[in-house]
Design an enzyme around this catalytic site. Structure first.
Site, PDB file in Angstrom:
ATOM      1  N   GLY A 104     -35.220 111.768 -31.698  1.00  0.00           N
ATOM      2  CA  GLY A 104     -34.670 110.795 -30.748  1.00  0.00           C
ATOM      3  C   GLY A 104     -33.648 111.551 -29.910  1.00  0.00           C
ATOM      4  N   ARG A 105     -32.542 110.841 -29.588  1.00  0.00           N
ATOM      5  CA  ARG A 105     -31.552 111.453 -28.692  1.00  0.00           C
ATOM      6  C   ARG A 105     -30.869 112.659 -29.348  1.00  0.00           C
ATOM      7  NH1 ARG A 105     -31.287 105.668 -27.601  1.00  0.00           N
ATOM      8  NH2 ARG A 105     -30.620 105.532 -29.754  1.00  0.00           N
ATOM      9  N   ILE A 106     -30.409 112.489 -30.597  1.00  0.00           N
ATOM     10  CA  ILE A 106     -29.655 113.576 -31.246  1.00  0.00           C
ATOM     11  C   ILE A 106     -30.602 114.729 -31.595  1.00  0.00           C
ATOM     12  CG2 ILE A 106     -28.169 114.187 -33.204  1.00  0.00           C
ATOM     13  CD1 ILE A 106     -27.324 111.179 -33.272  1.00  0.00           C
ATOM     14  N   HIS A 134     -18.849 113.839 -43.114  1.00  0.00           N
ATOM     15  CA  HIS A 134     -19.356 112.861 -42.135  1.00  0.00           C
ATOM     16  C   HIS A 134     -18.505 112.870 -40.855  1.00  0.00           C
ATOM     17  CE1 HIS A 134     -21.814 108.885 -41.858  1.00  0.00           C
ATOM     18  NE2 HIS A 134     -21.623 109.390 -40.656  1.00  0.00           N
ATOM     19  N   ILE A 135     -18.503 114.043 -40.193  1.00  0.00           N
ATOM     20  CA  ILE A 135     -17.685 114.180 -38.973  1.00  0.00           C
ATOM     21  C   ILE A 135     -18.545 114.300 -37.720  1.00  0.00           C
ATOM     22  CG2 ILE A 135     -15.679 115.216 -40.136  1.00  0.00           C
ATOM     23  CD1 ILE A 135     -16.825 117.949 -38.824  1.00  0.00           C
ATOM     24  N   THR A 176     -27.641 115.393 -40.931  1.00  0.00           N
ATOM     25  CA  THR A 176     -26.445 114.854 -40.263  1.00  0.00           C
ATOM     26  C   THR A 176     -26.659 113.375 -39.943  1.00  0.00           C
ATOM     27  OG1 THR A 176     -27.356 115.606 -38.148  1.00  0.00           O
ATOM     28  CG2 THR A 176     -25.708 117.028 -39.177  1.00  0.00           C
ATOM     29  N   ARG A 211     -28.078 110.273 -42.385  1.00  0.00           N
ATOM     30  CA  ARG A 211     -27.555 109.428 -43.462  1.00  0.00           C
ATOM     31  C   ARG A 211     -27.917 110.063 -44.799  1.00  0.00           C
ATOM     32  NH1 ARG A 211     -24.706 107.543 -40.263  1.00  0.00           N
ATOM     33  NH2 ARG A 211     -24.418 105.372 -39.652  1.00  0.00           N
ATOM     34  N   GLU A 258     -21.187 108.688 -50.488  1.00  0.00           N
ATOM     35  CA  GLU A 258     -20.016 109.131 -49.724  1.00  0.00           C
ATOM     36  C   GLU A 258     -18.830 108.303 -50.169  1.00  0.00           C
ATOM     37  OE1 GLU A 258     -20.643 109.081 -45.481  1.00  0.00           O
ATOM     38  OE2 GLU A 258     -22.375 110.383 -45.659  1.00  0.00           O
TER      39      GLU A 258
HETATM   40  C1  DGY Z   1     -22.743 106.759 -36.633  1.00  0.00           C
HETATM   41  O1  DGY Z   1     -22.326 106.483 -35.497  1.00  0.00           O
HETATM   42  O2  DGY Z   1     -23.707 106.203 -37.156  1.00  0.00           O
HETATM   43  C2  DGY Z   1     -21.992 107.822 -37.363  1.00  0.00           C
HETATM   44  O3  DGY Z   1     -22.650 108.212 -38.497  1.00  0.00           O
HETATM   45  C3  DGY Z   1     -20.618 107.325 -37.699  1.00  0.00           C
HETATM   46  O4  DGY Z   1     -20.757 106.268 -38.603  1.00  0.00           O
END
Ligand code: DGY
Length: 324
Positions: A156-158, A287-288, A237, A239, A268
């Site tokens: 997708g986008r990321i 989770h940054i 990155t 879930r 987490e």
């Molecule tokens: C999201 O935007 O889903 C990031 O994981 C922060 O929760």
């Protein structure tokens, strides 16, 4: 009477500013801890709208208790904390914050890939432990990324930005697997669609960018890791629930795969004695992914604008349930 909005944590001030300027009455929960479900329900009694975070569990029981809500606007792209079907039954639109955090999150995936391939976090720990004694010709060698195959799960986008980073920097070949082919992203990134098993078999770096759903939960498990190359790196990155962490630890310990880079874990927060934190070929972050000033400001702005647009036009900008 102005509409009342509850924001469940302190987030960038732009959200409160925009909402207040638009005539809403805003309450921000200023506690350091995530509200319990009971606290949240109580706080929402006089409110019309909720600006939530991923840490708020909005399940069916929550929506049954808060049927009066007119909109839920989440400060996150992921919304696996929300029972969207239940919200839809009560005709409550749910919105998220896509796009604004894509660059930031792809950077973390890209950074983890490099950090793992060169054992950076581990080598840093060695210095802290006083173990940097001399040049070591044969110790702690990593591998190079140039010309390797990147597998994207969830283009997708990321995922598309990660693909572009990897082709641009290292000329990596990109393959991907999605539930449905993404032809626009294929055109933009040059990625080739493959079935799930081929993705597992052929990736040198396999990066997860999918949502957590019933279909993706625990998908990267013992069986999946067994199909990967023993030289492969697993990056997540998205879930933590998409991988099975016990199976991942075992796959790394048995050298079924070579390394892992995680910005999301399961559960987490990760416990400080988790074996993943002590493995040379593993890099873990708390989770940054979206933790840049630009991304968090964009998320706060979009979360507020979704509420404003909903009350002005009847349509939020980025709803996740249909019909809104
Ligand atoms: C999201 O935007 O889903 C990031 O994981 C922060 O929760």
């Amino acid at each position: 009477m102005p509409k009342k909005i509850l924001i469940t944590r302190v987030i960038p001030a732009i959200a409160e500013e925009l909402l207040t300027q638009a005539g809403f009455e805003v309450t921000v929960w200023r506690g350091n801890q995530v509200m319990t479900k009971d606290e949240l329900i109580e706080q929402l009694l006089p409110c019309h709208a909720l600006l939530s975070l991923g840490s708020n569990k909005l399940d069916r029981a929550f929506f049954e208790a808060c049927k009066h809500l007119e909109i839920v606007s989440q400060f996150a792209v992921g919304f696996d904390n929300i029972d969207v079907a239940a919200a839809s039954e009560f005709k409550i639109p749910v919105c998220n914050t896509p796009d604004v955090l894509s660059e930031a999150t792809a950077d973390v995936a890209f950074g983890l890939m490099i950090a793992v391939s060169r054992k950076m976090f581990y080598n840093h720990k060695l210095i802290l432990q006083g173990e940097w004694k001399q040049f070591e010709p044969l110790k702690n060698l990593g591998f190079e990324l140039t010309g390797k195959t990147l597998g994207i799960f969830g283009l997708g986008r990321i995922g598309s930005i990660m693909a572009q980073r990897c082709t641009g920097a290292y000329g990596m070949k990109v393959i991907y697997h999605n539930r449905n082919r993404n032809l626009a992203a294929e055109k933009e990134t040059g990625a080739h669609y493959v079935d799930f098993d081929t993705l597992l078999r052929e990736s040198d770096v396999l990066s997860v960018h999918s949502a957590l759903t019933a279909q993706t939960k625990n998908l990267f498990n013992k069986e999946a890791f067994a199909k990967m190359k023993n030289t492969a790196v697993f990056i997540n990155t998205a879930r933590g629930g998409v991988h099975n962490e016990i199976d991942l630890i075992e796959a790394l310990q048995n050298q079924t795969i070579w390394g892992a880079g995680l910005d999301v874990t399961n559960p987490e927060p990760m416990h400080a004695n988790n074996p993943l934190l002590h493995m040379p070929n593993v890099a873990v972050l708390p989770h940054i992914g979206s933790a840049t000033v630009e991304a968090r400001t964009g998320m706060a702005r979009l979360a507020a604008e979704n509420i404003i647009s909903f009350y002005k036009t009847g349509k939020p900008h980025t709803p996740v349930n249909s019909g809104f």
